[in-house]
Motif scaffolding. Structure first.
Motif, PDB file in Angstrom:
ATOM      1  N   PRO A 121       0.829  -1.189   0.135  1.00 56.61           N
ATOM      2  CA  PRO A 121       0.075  -0.024   0.118  1.00 56.61           C
ATOM      3  C   PRO A 121       0.680   1.274   0.057  1.00 56.61           C
ATOM      4  N   ILE A 122       0.458   2.193  -0.755  1.00 54.37           N
ATOM      5  CA  ILE A 122       1.213   3.539  -1.007  1.00 54.37           C
ATOM      6  C   ILE A 122       2.476   3.388  -1.562  1.00 54.37           C
ATOM      7  N   LEU A 123       3.338   2.433  -1.305  1.00 49.84           N
ATOM      8  CA  LEU A 123       4.669   2.450  -1.829  1.00 49.84           C
ATOM      9  C   LEU A 123       4.662   2.095  -3.361  1.00 49.84           C
ATOM     10  N   SER A 124       3.801   0.861  -3.492  1.00 49.95           N
ATOM     11  CA  SER A 124       3.634   0.432  -4.882  1.00 49.95           C
ATOM     12  C   SER A 124       2.809   1.350  -5.723  1.00 49.95           C
ATOM     13  N   ASP A 125       2.147   2.313  -5.136  1.00 51.42           N
ATOM     14  CA  ASP A 125       1.609   3.343  -6.017  1.00 51.42           C
ATOM     15  C   ASP A 125       2.673   4.593  -6.457  1.00 51.42           C
ATOM     16  N   LEU A 126       3.737   4.603  -5.966  1.00 52.02           N
ATOM     17  CA  LEU A 126       4.788   5.571  -6.225  1.00 52.02           C
ATOM     18  C   LEU A 126       5.123   5.464  -7.780  1.00 52.02           C
ATOM     19  N   PRO A 127       5.223   6.756  -8.441  1.00 49.45           N
ATOM     20  CA  PRO A 127       5.705   6.955  -9.738  1.00 49.45           C
ATOM     21  C   PRO A 127       6.823   6.159 -10.044  1.00 49.45           C
ATOM     22  N   MET A 128       6.967   5.191 -10.828  1.00 52.57           N
ATOM     23  CA  MET A 128       8.504   4.631 -11.311  1.00 52.57           C
ATOM     24  C   MET A 128       9.002   3.423 -10.457  1.00 52.57           C
ATOM     25  N   VAL A 129       9.211   4.211  -9.083  1.00 52.02           N
ATOM     26  CA  VAL A 129       9.806   3.435  -7.778  1.00 52.02           C
ATOM     27  C   VAL A 129       9.060   2.193  -7.377  1.00 52.02           C
ATOM     28  N   GLY A 130       7.742   2.739  -7.313  1.00 53.78           N
ATOM     29  CA  GLY A 130       6.609   1.576  -7.073  1.00 53.78           C
ATOM     30  C   GLY A 130       6.757   0.455  -7.522  1.00 53.78           C
ATOM     31  N   ARG A 131       6.783   0.454  -9.069  1.00 51.04           N
ATOM     32  CA  ARG A 131       6.673  -0.678  -9.939  1.00 51.04           C
ATOM     33  C   ARG A 131       8.183  -1.340  -9.923  1.00 51.04           C
ATOM     34  N   MET A 132       9.227  -0.371  -9.756  1.00 51.89           N
ATOM     35  CA  MET A 132      10.571  -1.068  -9.835  1.00 51.89           C
ATOM     36  C   MET A 132      10.759  -1.899  -8.567  1.00 51.89           C
ATOM     37  N   VAL A 133      10.453  -1.475  -7.321  1.00 52.70           N
ATOM     38  CA  VAL A 133      10.861  -1.820  -6.037  1.00 52.70           C
ATOM     39  C   VAL A 133       9.751  -2.662  -5.186  1.00 52.70           C
ATOM     40  N   PHE A 134       8.704  -2.023  -5.183  1.00 52.83           N
ATOM     41  CA  PHE A 134       7.471  -2.455  -4.436  1.00 52.83           C
ATOM     42  C   PHE A 134       6.488  -3.152  -4.971  1.00 52.83           C
TER      43      PHE A 134
END
Length: 310
Positions: free
Chosen positions: A128-141
């Motif tokens: 939650p929240i972290l996976s929705d971050l632009p770019m970084v969310g899909r890369m890391v979370f």
């Protein structure tokens, strides 16, 4: 060649997936070598974990049960290595190579009926929240749970070796087993536990290959990943943080050469493809040099047999 076809977000995400099985095997082998034992059977334990985990997952429908069984299978195979080298005092290098051959043969036999079949894989954890971050969310979370377990294991092993009494005993056994024995520590017991931990980690790494990275069984699918894990431990100077960097470096090379081929690159890719294995050979040569070991922070008694009667 069209490099615009390479998506940097997917590239980084793929590197994390590609590095996870190598990281799991390498962090386990680092603990084994910290105890003064050199186990060259990582490849055999990985391929055994891959086939056992796949068979259990495809018959039970539970990839998590497959991972648990793979860890047990890897630990069980490592016990055979531990008994031979620590109790019967067989040569560690020869026994480790034999363990690899046994693992490859056993996996070929057990996996034959399952070739080409696909199994359920681990779902991705959208934090939650972290996976929705632009770019970084899909890369890391947005990865499966084993990616985060592997990262957590690196931190746990680092803290265990640096801050706990048990970690200090393990390092003492690796540095001078005779001194540790004189102080009353059970050298063989400590080494057996370390060997079992390393086997379980290798089994998990193998299962990640057959259940997540390529969710199907293919004979010989580890393709040298165990040897690369061995090389990374030396490359990292037996330090957990550097093992993480090394695993992601090797994983990155693998993913990068595949992406470059997909982008239409025809020259130089073969050198990228062979580089992990060339570096592995060079590092394994370093293992055989006592002088090099000392300069690379290796345990002083690495690969040496402990005689309890002394």
């Amino acid at each position: 060649m069209d490099l615009s076809n390479i998506n940097p977000i997917l590239l980084v995400a793929s590197i994390m997936i590609s590095a996870t099985p190598i990281l799991l095997a390498a962090i386990g082998e680092m603990v084994v070598e910290k105890s003064g034992v050199l186990n060259l059977g990582v490849e055999g334990m990985m391929i055994t974990g891959a086939v056992i985990g796949f068979i259990v997952a495809i018959n039970s429908g539970s990839p998590l049960l497959g991972f648990a069984t793979a860890a047990i299978a890897g630990a069980a195979l490592s016990v055979a290595f531990g008994v031979l080298t620590q109790i019967f005092l067989s040569n560690q290098v020869a026994t480790g190579l034999g363990l690899t051959l046994v693992g490859l043969g056993l996996s070929s036999l057990l996996g034959k009926p399952y070739e080409g079949q696909k199994t359920v894989t681990l779902p991705k954890l959208d934090i939650p929240i972290l996976s929705d971050l632009p770019m970084v969310g899909r890369m890391v979370f947005s990865h499966d749970i084993m990616v985060y377990i592997s990262l957590g294991m690196v931190v746990a092993v680092w803290a265990f070796l640096k801050y706990t009494r048990a970690g200090l005993i393990l390092r003492a056994v690796g540095e001078s087993h005779e001194s540790a024995h004189a102080l009353g520590y059970k050298v063989i017991r400590v080494r057996m536990l370390a060997i079992m931990f390393g086997g379980a980690c290798a089994g998990l790494g193998g299962a990640y290959l057959s259940l997540v990275r390529v969710p199907q069984w293919t004979e010989g699918m580890t393709a040298g990943a165990g040897w690369i894990a061995l090389a990374i431990v030396v490359f990292a100077s037996w330090r957990a943080g550097r093992v993480l960097v090394g695993a992601y470096l090797f994983g990155g090379i693998t993913v990068l050469q595949l992406n470059l081929q997909a982008a239409g690159m025809t020259w130089g890719v073969q050198y990228l493809s062979m580089s992990p294995y060339l570096i592995t050979i060079l590092v394994l040569v370093l293992i055989s040099s006592n002088r090099s070991r000392g300069s690379h922070n290796a345990p002083a008694n690495l690969g040496q047999t402990f005689h309890a009667t002394r």
